[in-house]
Design a protein around this motif. Structure first.
Motif, PDB file in Angstrom:
ATOM      1  N   UNK A 278      58.660 -11.350 -24.489  1.00 47.83           N
ATOM      2  CA  UNK A 278      58.513 -11.832 -23.119  1.00 47.83           C
ATOM      3  C   UNK A 278      57.046 -12.013 -22.765  1.00 47.83           C
ATOM      4  N   UNK A 279      56.797 -12.854 -21.785  1.00 53.20           N
ATOM      5  CA  UNK A 279      55.464 -13.086 -21.243  1.00 53.20           C
ATOM      6  C   UNK A 279      55.451 -12.503 -19.840  1.00 53.20           C
ATOM      7  N   UNK A 280      54.545 -11.571 -19.601  1.00 50.22           N
ATOM      8  CA  UNK A 280      54.519 -10.898 -18.305  1.00 50.22           C
ATOM      9  C   UNK A 280      53.083 -10.512 -17.947  1.00 50.22           C
ATOM     10  N   UNK A 281      52.895 -10.150 -16.707  1.00 50.48           N
ATOM     11  CA  UNK A 281      51.597  -9.695 -16.223  1.00 50.48           C
ATOM     12  C   UNK A 281      51.610  -8.175 -16.161  1.00 50.48           C
ATOM     13  N   UNK A 282      50.576  -7.581 -16.748  1.00 54.45           N
ATOM     14  CA  UNK A 282      50.447  -6.129 -16.759  1.00 54.45           C
ATOM     15  C   UNK A 282      49.192  -5.718 -16.003  1.00 54.45           C
ATOM     16  N   UNK A 283      49.283  -4.588 -15.308  1.00 54.77           N
ATOM     17  CA  UNK A 283      48.117  -4.004 -14.671  1.00 54.77           C
ATOM     18  C   UNK A 283      47.618  -2.903 -15.605  1.00 54.77           C
ATOM     19  N   UNK A 284      46.364  -3.038 -16.063  1.00 52.29           N
ATOM     20  CA  UNK A 284      45.754  -2.050 -16.946  1.00 52.29           C
ATOM     21  C   UNK A 284      44.501  -1.504 -16.289  1.00 52.29           C
ATOM     22  N   UNK A 285      43.813  -0.591 -16.962  1.00 48.67           N
ATOM     23  CA  UNK A 285      42.562  -0.056 -16.411  1.00 48.67           C
ATOM     24  C   UNK A 285      41.503  -1.153 -16.286  1.00 48.67           C
ATOM     25  N   UNK A 286      41.661  -2.232 -17.036  1.00 53.89           N
ATOM     26  CA  UNK A 286      40.716  -3.349 -16.991  1.00 53.89           C
ATOM     27  C   UNK A 286      41.144  -4.448 -16.022  1.00 53.89           C
TER      28      UNK A 286
END
Length: 129
Positions: A110-118
């Protein structure tokens, strides 16, 4: 003159969508996802996982139903008997952003948006591993 007749009245839906082959009509509401046969509008199944469903996608051939909730869980059901086959949850390293997602032609990728520390990042995620 255009005339319309009410065929089926649904409760308030977060999202409502036909499957790619128009075999299923699916809608998310409150704490469940309901799948109907699109020809008869009979309820096929009521899915309780994930809680707070938000976004739904069917695989290209309608073999799988992907449901993403509003707090970071994606559940995958096979559509033959609507058995839950995969669940992936956000963790400390990454969190799913509350937004729609896209499927690729490869099952479970899947293609998704992730929230990371960056910050927020667009990611290809193989949920089969």
């Amino acid at each position: 003159m255009l005339q319309m007749n009410l065929v089926k009245k649904f409760k308030t839906s977060y999202q409502i969508k036909f499957s790619n082959t128009q075999r299923f009509l699916c809608h998310t509401m409150g704490s469940k996802t309901i799948v109907f046969d699109s020809n008869t509008l009979e309820k096929i199944v009521e899915l309780s996982k994930p809680k707070n469903p938000g976004y739904i996608q069917f695989s290209q051939n309608d073999d799988y139903l992907y449901i993403k909730n509003t707090v970071g869980t994606i559940c995958v059901y096979e559509t033959d008997k609507f058995q839950l086959i995969k669940t992936i949850k956000s963790n400390k390293k990454f969190q799913f952003v509350e937004a729609d997602f896209a499927l690729t032609n490869i099952p479970f990728l899947i293609l998704d948006t992730l929230k990371t520390k960056d910050g927020c990042q667009l990611a290809l995620i193989n949920i089969d591993k």
